[in-house]
Motif scaffolding. Structure first.
Motif, PDB file in Angstrom:
ATOM      1  N   SER A 107       0.830  -1.203   0.000  1.00  0.00           N
ATOM      2  CA  SER A 107       0.000   0.000   0.000  1.00  0.00           C
ATOM      3  C   SER A 107       0.870   1.260   0.000  1.00  0.00           C
ATOM      4  O   SER A 107       0.522   2.264  -0.633  1.00  0.00           O
ATOM      5  N   MET A 108       2.005   1.215   0.688  1.00  0.00           N
ATOM      6  CA  MET A 108       2.921   2.362   0.703  1.00  0.00           C
ATOM      7  C   MET A 108       3.574   2.560  -0.660  1.00  0.00           C
ATOM      8  O   MET A 108       3.795   3.694  -1.105  1.00  0.00           O
ATOM      9  N   ILE A 109       3.876   1.450  -1.344  1.00  0.00           N
ATOM     10  CA  ILE A 109       4.458   1.551  -2.681  1.00  0.00           C
ATOM     11  C   ILE A 109       3.452   2.148  -3.664  1.00  0.00           C
ATOM     12  O   ILE A 109       3.814   2.935  -4.554  1.00  0.00           O
ATOM     13  N   LEU A 110       2.182   1.791  -3.504  1.00  0.00           N
ATOM     14  CA  LEU A 110       1.154   2.272  -4.424  1.00  0.00           C
ATOM     15  C   LEU A 110       0.801   3.739  -4.221  1.00  0.00           C
ATOM     16  O   LEU A 110       0.287   4.392  -5.136  1.00  0.00           O
ATOM     17  N   THR A 111       1.071   4.282  -3.019  1.00  0.00           N
ATOM     18  CA  THR A 111       0.647   5.650  -2.726  1.00  0.00           C
ATOM     19  C   THR A 111       1.285   6.692  -3.642  1.00  0.00           C
ATOM     20  O   THR A 111       0.579   7.549  -4.185  1.00  0.00           O
ATOM     21  N   PRO A 112       2.627   6.690  -3.834  1.00  0.00           N
ATOM     22  CA  PRO A 112       3.182   7.678  -4.778  1.00  0.00           C
ATOM     23  C   PRO A 112       2.590   7.551  -6.182  1.00  0.00           C
ATOM     24  O   PRO A 112       2.384   8.564  -6.867  1.00  0.00           O
ATOM     25  N   LEU A 113       2.305   6.323  -6.619  1.00  0.00           N
ATOM     26  CA  LEU A 113       1.695   6.144  -7.941  1.00  0.00           C
ATOM     27  C   LEU A 113       0.277   6.708  -7.955  1.00  0.00           C
ATOM     28  O   LEU A 113      -0.150   7.314  -8.950  1.00  0.00           O
ATOM     29  N   ALA A 114      -0.461   6.522  -6.853  1.00  0.00           N
ATOM     30  CA  ALA A 114      -1.817   7.067  -6.767  1.00  0.00           C
ATOM     31  C   ALA A 114      -1.789   8.588  -6.774  1.00  0.00           C
ATOM     32  O   ALA A 114      -2.670   9.238  -7.375  1.00  0.00           O
ATOM     33  N   ILE A 115      -0.786   9.186  -6.147  1.00  0.00           N
ATOM     34  CA  ILE A 115      -0.668  10.648  -6.124  1.00  0.00           C
ATOM     35  C   ILE A 115      -0.382  11.171  -7.524  1.00  0.00           C
ATOM     36  O   ILE A 115      -0.948  12.185  -7.960  1.00  0.00           O
ATOM     37  N   ILE A 116       0.499  10.485  -8.254  1.00  0.00           N
ATOM     38  CA  ILE A 116       0.799  10.893  -9.633  1.00  0.00           C
ATOM     39  C   ILE A 116      -0.464  10.821 -10.484  1.00  0.00           C
ATOM     40  O   ILE A 116      -0.768  11.735 -11.268  1.00  0.00           O
ATOM     41  N   ALA A 117      -1.221   9.721 -10.348  1.00  0.00           N
ATOM     42  CA  ALA A 117      -2.465   9.579 -11.106  1.00  0.00           C
ATOM     43  C   ALA A 117      -3.463  10.673 -10.736  1.00  0.00           C
ATOM     44  O   ALA A 117      -4.137  11.240 -11.608  1.00  0.00           O
ATOM     45  N   MET A 118      -3.558  11.004  -9.447  1.00  0.00           N
ATOM     46  CA  MET A 118      -4.476  12.055  -9.006  1.00  0.00           C
ATOM     47  C   MET A 118      -4.093  13.403  -9.616  1.00  0.00           C
ATOM     48  O   MET A 118      -4.961  14.148 -10.088  1.00  0.00           O
ATOM     49  N   ASN A 119      -2.808  13.708  -9.632  1.00  0.00           N
ATOM     50  CA  ASN A 119      -2.369  14.993 -10.180  1.00  0.00           C
ATOM     51  C   ASN A 119      -2.650  15.101 -11.674  1.00  0.00           C
ATOM     52  O   ASN A 119      -2.917  16.192 -12.187  1.00  0.00           O
ATOM     53  N   ARG A 120      -2.596  13.957 -12.364  1.00  0.00           N
ATOM     54  CA  ARG A 120      -2.823  14.000 -13.809  1.00  0.00           C
ATOM     55  C   ARG A 120      -4.304  13.967 -14.169  1.00  0.00           C
ATOM     56  O   ARG A 120      -4.722  14.584 -15.159  1.00  0.00           O
ATOM     57  N   LEU A 121      -5.086  13.254 -13.391  1.00  0.00           N
ATOM     58  CA  LEU A 121      -6.501  13.073 -13.730  1.00  0.00           C
ATOM     59  C   LEU A 121      -7.390  14.185 -13.179  1.00  0.00           C
ATOM     60  O   LEU A 121      -8.389  14.546 -13.805  1.00  0.00           O
ATOM     61  N   MET A 122      -7.018  14.705 -12.014  1.00  0.00           N
ATOM     62  CA  MET A 122      -7.849  15.744 -11.405  1.00  0.00           C
ATOM     63  C   MET A 122      -7.312  17.116 -11.760  1.00  0.00           C
ATOM     64  O   MET A 122      -6.150  17.422 -11.501  1.00  0.00           O
ATOM     65  N   PRO A 123      -8.121  17.967 -12.373  1.00  0.00           N
ATOM     66  CA  PRO A 123      -7.675  19.328 -12.656  1.00  0.00           C
ATOM     67  C   PRO A 123      -7.477  20.102 -11.364  1.00  0.00           C
ATOM     68  O   PRO A 123      -8.132  19.828 -10.359  1.00  0.00           O
ATOM     69  N   ARG A 124      -6.540  21.032 -11.399  1.00  0.00           N
ATOM     70  CA  ARG A 124      -6.320  21.852 -10.231  1.00  0.00           C
ATOM     71  C   ARG A 124      -7.571  22.651  -9.915  1.00  0.00           C
ATOM     72  O   ARG A 124      -8.199  23.233 -10.802  1.00  0.00           O
ATOM     73  N   ALA A 125      -7.953  22.655  -8.661  1.00  0.00           N
ATOM     74  CA  ALA A 125      -9.166  23.363  -8.264  1.00  0.00           C
ATOM     75  C   ALA A 125      -9.010  24.858  -8.506  1.00  0.00           C
ATOM     76  O   ALA A 125      -8.003  25.464  -8.128  1.00  0.00           O
ATOM     77  N   GLU A 126      -9.984  25.449  -9.187  1.00  0.00           N
ATOM     78  CA  GLU A 126      -9.949  26.881  -9.428  1.00  0.00           C
ATOM     79  C   GLU A 126     -10.327  27.617  -8.150  1.00  0.00           C
ATOM     80  O   GLU A 126     -11.182  27.187  -7.385  1.00  0.00           O
ATOM     81  N   GLN A 127      -9.657  28.759  -7.940  1.00  0.00           N
ATOM     82  CA  GLN A 127      -9.946  29.531  -6.750  1.00  0.00           C
ATOM     83  C   GLN A 127     -11.330  30.177  -6.863  1.00  0.00           C
ATOM     84  O   GLN A 127     -11.709  30.680  -7.912  1.00  0.00           O
ATOM     85  N   SER A 128     -12.040  30.120  -5.759  1.00  0.00           N
ATOM     86  CA  SER A 128     -13.345  30.780  -5.725  1.00  0.00           C
ATOM     87  C   SER A 128     -13.140  32.281  -5.630  1.00  0.00           C
ATOM     88  O   SER A 128     -12.368  32.773  -4.801  1.00  0.00           O
ATOM     89  N   LEU A 129     -13.835  33.033  -6.493  1.00  0.00           N
ATOM     90  CA  LEU A 129     -13.713  34.490  -6.516  1.00  0.00           C
ATOM     91  C   LEU A 129     -14.879  35.164  -5.814  1.00  0.00           C
ATOM     92  O   LEU A 129     -15.140  36.344  -6.047  1.00  0.00           O
ATOM     93  N   ASP A 130     -15.565  34.398  -4.958  1.00  0.00           N
ATOM     94  CA  ASP A 130     -16.685  34.983  -4.221  1.00  0.00           C
ATOM     95  C   ASP A 130     -16.189  36.123  -3.339  1.00  0.00           C
ATOM     96  O   ASP A 130     -15.278  35.958  -2.521  1.00  0.00           O
ATOM     97  N   GLY A 131     -16.800  37.299  -3.507  1.00  0.00           N
ATOM     98  CA  GLY A 131     -16.433  38.450  -2.699  1.00  0.00           C
ATOM     99  C   GLY A 131     -15.160  39.134  -3.141  1.00  0.00           C
ATOM    100  O   GLY A 131     -14.668  40.033  -2.459  1.00  0.00           O
ATOM    101  N   VAL A 132     -14.580  38.711  -4.276  1.00  0.00           N
ATOM    102  CA  VAL A 132     -13.341  39.298  -4.775  1.00  0.00           C
ATOM    103  C   VAL A 132     -13.618  39.961  -6.119  1.00  0.00           C
ATOM    104  O   VAL A 132     -14.239  39.364  -7.001  1.00  0.00           O
ATOM    105  N   ASP A 133     -13.174  41.208  -6.285  1.00  0.00           N
ATOM    106  CA  ASP A 133     -13.375  41.937  -7.540  1.00  0.00           C
ATOM    107  C   ASP A 133     -12.236  41.638  -8.508  1.00  0.00           C
ATOM    108  O   ASP A 133     -11.063  41.637  -8.130  1.00  0.00           O
ATOM    109  N   VAL A 134     -12.609  41.390  -9.762  1.00  0.00           N
ATOM    110  CA  VAL A 134     -11.624  41.116 -10.807  1.00  0.00           C
ATOM    111  C   VAL A 134     -11.152  42.421 -11.403  1.00  0.00           C
ATOM    112  O   VAL A 134     -11.941  43.370 -11.585  1.00  0.00           O
ATOM    113  N   ALA A 135      -9.848  42.501 -11.684  1.00  0.00           N
ATOM    114  CA  ALA A 135      -9.292  43.722 -12.264  1.00  0.00           C
ATOM    115  C   ALA A 135      -9.927  43.990 -13.622  1.00  0.00           C
ATOM    116  O   ALA A 135      -9.865  43.164 -14.533  1.00  0.00           O
ATOM    117  N   ASP A 136     -10.559  45.158 -13.776  1.00  0.00           N
ATOM    118  CA  ASP A 136     -11.191  45.532 -15.050  1.00  0.00           C
ATOM    119  C   ASP A 136     -11.456  47.031 -15.032  1.00  0.00           C
ATOM    120  O   ASP A 136     -12.134  47.542 -14.132  1.00  0.00           O
TER     121      ASP A 136
END
Length: 612
Positions: A372-401
């Motif tokens: 299970s310890m050997i599989l963990t780094p491989l699972a992390i690599i798969a997670m980083n490739r398959l899951m897109p980076r979470a976009e930051q929530s801009l609630d309450g934040v004004d966008v430069a314009d």
């Protein structure tokens, strides 16, 4: 000669263990698999089922268990009551809920796949203990140890580290020989254990600090180290004699000394022994793996690894969502913590010693955790490739314009916060953009209006009013992004004055080459002021100290200009290697300034000509 040969042969196992660890650990860390797996692999190679350099690993395992004892002492040193209190909700709320839920699920699934109830319980309790080494390494590499999600994982790991002590006591209590003990003997044992704990608390509370104070006044470093070892091993021995675990004694001693003024000294003295012995423990575990047992039970092992990791993943994810963590945070925590950990080996070894499981089951359970310890780094690599980076929530934040400030500041970290204050005090119209939502929200709490925007994008620069700003201040801490922004500004906003925070000398030279109007290395002035105060503290007259610092500043400027005109970047890289360190010169007194500078000038020009 025979005697010498005999003595030489005694060193073979020691040399083999050291050589195996030294070679395996760097390779495994390079592969991203961690040092723990490197030690296990090293043990397997030199053990009975490898090259058979060592044929009786159990003798080494008993000695190596001292590494676990010292590890728990160091953990105890980190468990200051104040720290535990500040994290009490997450440790004893989230931690207890996650560990308890996963332990129950793993025990149940262990029974379903055919394990006897008691062995299923030991297996589940072992597998629920996550690998601290793996999770801490990942969090540290990502810089997420202090993030909210990272703090939650750290809190659970702290609880699991604490849990190993009562779990070891539970294993001793469940030992088969304990069934023959009468009630009177049980009461006597409990009384002895309570007395040992009370005695340890009294000694730690009233005697250890005065003892270390006396030893510190004696100024004998080796005696302090010996005293540190005495505390760890003595407390472990006291608990062992009283029928409790050695690990519990070491942990309690660490907690009692966690508020001591000698805590850091103790940790520094114990650390080398802890690291070596803990590595030896993992090597001994690797040597203890019985490949014939594994080959005979590979089907069950594969099934158990898959089922345990999936069930633990589901349990962690469910608890995280129940406590209102969002999906990306819950998923990441579940992937990082779905494996078994180092303390499972400790628990299984204790269970085998107590007679709860036999050597064959110990090998099977240990193998399940290792895989299970050997599989963990491989699972992390798969997670980083398959899951897109979470976009930051801009609630309450004004966008430069549509911004149109006189000055545009890009990035609002510590550097920009200080640089902006005189501008704001003078009433200058300042626009600020940053791409860190948490920073923007924190700035808002202190009255700063910061807009969301990525300064590396030309369209964002346009929306932020860069083309009409009289001055643009690039204050971000990423050298590559700062260069990119500087190039965009020079191309699209040629009329704006461009001021850029430089990371080091090499970065500053690149900025000058781009054509910025002003750059300054982020540590230059603070370092000079720091040095000036150090001179004053050493008894140098303040005026002389100020003069020396002024000469150093001027010398640095002249050297910088020579690197631009004489050798440009090639010479600069040879001389500085992209650091802020000075070129070695005989800088002594103001009287030698001209001579030193002339020698330095000749070196720089000559090096630059050779390089370019």
């Amino acid at each position: 000669m025979a005697g010498e040969a005999a003595h030489g042969l005694e060193l073979v196992p020691v040399v083999a263990i050291l050589a195996a660890g030294v070679m395996a650990v760097p390779i495994f860390k390079r592969l991203g698999l961690g040092s723990v797996l490197g030690y296990l692999a090293a043990g397997l190679v030199i053990g009975p089922f490898g090259f058979a350099v060592i044929t009786h690993p159990e003798t080494i395992l008993h000695t190596a268990e001292l590494g676990v004892v010292m590890f728990l002492f160091v953990i105890g040193l980190e468990m200051q009551p104040r720290r535990l209190w500040s994290l009490r909700t997450q440790i004893f709320g989230l931690g207890v809920l996650q560990v308890g839920t996963c332990a129950a699920l793993l025990t149940g699934v262990g029974v379903l796949i055919g394990l006897p109830p008691l062995i299923a319980l030991i297996s589940g309790l072992g597998f629920v203990l996550t690998s601290t080494a793996i999770v801490f390494q990942v969090l540290e590499e990502r810089g997420e140890l202090s993030s909210p999600g990272g703090q939650k994982m750290v809190s659970v790991l702290l609880l699991e580290d604490l849990a190993i002590v009562p779990l070891l006591a539970f294993v001793a209590f469940m030992a088969p020989q304990a069934e023959d003990v009468t009630i009177a003997q049980r009461v006597t044992d409990i009384a002895i254990a309570v007395g040992a704990i009370a005695g340890l608390v009294i000694v730690g509370r009233f005697l250890l600090n005065p003892l270390f104070r006396i030893l510190a006044n004696a100024r004998a470093r080796e005696v302090m180290t010996a005293a540190a070892l005495l505390v760890v091993l003595g407390s472990a021995l006291a608990m062992d004699i009283s029928g409790l675990s050695m690990a519990m004694g070491a942990f309690l001693a660490g907690v009692l000394l966690s508020e001591s003024t000698f805590r850091h000294q103790l940790e520094a003295d114990i650390e080398p022994f802890r690291g070596i012995l803990l590595g030896l423990f993992f090597i001994a575990v690797g040597m203890s793996l019985d490949l014939t047992v594994i080959a005979a039970n590979y089907g069950f092992i594969v099934l158990a690894v898959c089922v345990y990791m999936v069930i633990k993943f589901a349990g962690i994810y469910g608890i995280a969502r129940l406590l209102r963590s969002n999906h990306p945070e819950a998923f990441e925590r579940s992937v990082l913590m779905a494996q078994g950990g180092e303390f499972a080996f400790v628990l299984f070894a204790a269970a085998a010693t107590a007679g709860i499981i036999d050597a064959e089951m110990n090998a099977i359970l240990t193998t399940i955790v290792i895989i299970s310890m050997i599989l963990t780094p491989l699972a992390i690599i798969a997670m980083n490739r398959l899951m897109p980076r979470a976009e930051q929530s801009l609630d309450g934040v004004d966008v430069a314009d549509g911004l149109s400030g006189t000055v545009l500041i890009i990035g609002f970290g510590r550097f920009a916060q200080l640089a902006s204050q005189p501008l704001l005090a003078r009433g200058v119209d300042v626009s600020i953009i940053d791409n860190d939502v948490e920073m923007i929200q924190a700035a808002a709490r202190f009255g700063f209006k910061v807009y969301y925007g990525d300064g590396t994008r030309p369209d964002i620069l346009h929306a932020a009013g860069a083309e009409t700003a009289r001055a643009i201040l690039v204050c971000i801490d990423n050298p590559e992004d700062a260069l990119k922004i500087a190039e965009h500004v020079k191309s699209h906003c040629p009329l704006s004055q461009l001021y850029v925070r430089a990371f080091d000398r090499g970065h500053a030279l690149k900025l000058v080459k781009i054509g910025v109007d002003y750059q300054i290395r982020e540590t230059l002035e603070s370092a000079l002021a720091f040095g000036e105060q150090a001179l004053i503290a050493l008894g140098v007259d303040p005026e002389e100290a100020a003069e020396l610092v002024a000469e150093t500043r001027q010398r640095d400027l002249e050297r910088f200009e020579l690197q631009i005109t004489g050798g440009m970047m090639a010479g600069a890289e040879l001389l500085q290697s992209n650091t802020d360190g000075p070129v070695p010169t005989p800088l002594t007194t103001p009287r030698r300034k001209t001579e030193a500078l002339s020698e330095e000038t000749a070196k720089i020009v000559e090096t630059g000509q050779r390089a370019g």
